[in-house]
Design a protein around this motif. Structure first.
Motif, PDB file in Angstrom:
ATOM      1  N   TRP A  95     -93.157  -2.580 134.894  1.00 34.58           N
ATOM      2  CA  TRP A  95     -91.862  -2.835 133.923  1.00 34.58           C
ATOM      3  C   TRP A  95     -90.779  -2.481 134.787  1.00 34.58           C
ATOM      4  CZ3 TRP A  95     -91.096  -5.308 129.323  1.00 34.58           C
ATOM      5  CH2 TRP A  95     -92.072  -5.915 128.658  1.00 34.58           C
ATOM      6  N   SER A  96     -91.033  -1.104 135.193  1.00 32.71           N
ATOM      7  CA  SER A  96     -89.586  -0.778 135.983  1.00 32.71           C
ATOM      8  C   SER A  96     -89.351  -1.507 137.064  1.00 32.71           C
ATOM      9  CB  SER A  96     -90.102   0.867 136.319  1.00 32.71           C
ATOM     10  OG  SER A  96     -90.503   1.666 135.296  1.00 32.71           O
ATOM     11  N   ILE A  97     -90.352  -1.975 138.089  1.00 30.95           N
ATOM     12  CA  ILE A  97     -90.162  -2.693 139.000  1.00 30.95           C
ATOM     13  C   ILE A  97     -89.195  -4.297 138.617  1.00 30.95           C
ATOM     14  CG2 ILE A  97     -90.971  -4.021 141.000  1.00 30.95           C
ATOM     15  CD1 ILE A  97     -92.926  -1.575 141.160  1.00 30.95           C
ATOM     16  N   GLY A  98     -89.828  -4.649 137.406  1.00 22.54           N
ATOM     17  CA  GLY A  98     -89.387  -5.841 137.046  1.00 22.54           C
ATOM     18  C   GLY A  98     -87.969  -5.684 136.712  1.00 22.54           C
ATOM     19  N   ALA A  99     -87.710  -4.832 135.796  1.00 20.69           N
ATOM     20  CA  ALA A  99     -86.295  -4.458 135.407  1.00 20.69           C
ATOM     21  C   ALA A  99     -85.371  -4.358 136.600  1.00 20.69           C
ATOM     22  CB  ALA A  99     -86.401  -3.150 134.440  1.00 20.69           C
ATOM     23  N   LEU A 100     -85.802  -3.532 137.504  1.00 23.37           N
ATOM     24  CA  LEU A 100     -84.950  -3.250 138.835  1.00 23.37           C
ATOM     25  C   LEU A 100     -84.732  -4.814 139.410  1.00 23.37           C
ATOM     26  CD1 LEU A 100     -83.410  -1.441 140.574  1.00 23.37           C
ATOM     27  CD2 LEU A 100     -85.555  -1.471 141.725  1.00 23.37           C
ATOM     28  N   VAL A 101     -85.750  -5.515 139.863  1.00 20.61           N
ATOM     29  CA  VAL A 101     -85.608  -6.729 140.335  1.00 20.61           C
ATOM     30  C   VAL A 101     -84.521  -7.571 139.568  1.00 20.61           C
ATOM     31  CG1 VAL A 101     -86.541  -8.970 141.099  1.00 20.61           C
ATOM     32  CG2 VAL A 101     -87.688  -6.709 141.541  1.00 20.61           C
ATOM     33  N   SER A 102     -84.799  -7.708 138.259  1.00 19.67           N
ATOM     34  CA  SER A 102     -83.909  -8.675 137.469  1.00 19.67           C
ATOM     35  C   SER A 102     -82.329  -8.150 137.258  1.00 19.67           C
ATOM     36  CB  SER A 102     -84.516  -8.681 135.941  1.00 19.67           C
ATOM     37  OG  SER A 102     -84.601  -7.302 135.333  1.00 19.67           O
TER      38      SER A 102
END
Length: 78
Positions: free
Chosen positions: A10-17
């Motif tokens: 979730w954290s990695i996805g939020a950062l990438v988005s």
């Protein structure tokens, strides 16, 4: 085993988005937000299509009933 890896995704996805949205804003502030919104809608549309493709959900059954049935089948199998 815990579900810490789920939170890291979730954290990695939020950062990438965020990075993609920021890049789109820097690229063109006028239409960049439209591209970001459109790209965010793609996974939602895929989810809707896949959920509609579930045969038991097309027949009007409750998702919870289907889940209970699948769990019962797993218990019977073991």
């Amino acid at each position: 085993m815990g579900y810490g890896w789920v939170w890291s995704f979730w954290s990695i996805g939020a950062l990438v988005s965020f990075l993609i949205g920021y890049y789109l804003y820097i690229w063109n502030p006028i239409i960049g937000w439209r591209w970001a919104l459109g790209l965010g809608a793609i996974p939602a549309l895929i989810t809707v299509v896949l959920r509609l493709a579930c045969p038991s959900l097309r027949d009007g059954e409750s998702p919870y009933r289907v889940l209970r049935m699948l769990l019962q089948r797993q218990r019977d199998f073991l």
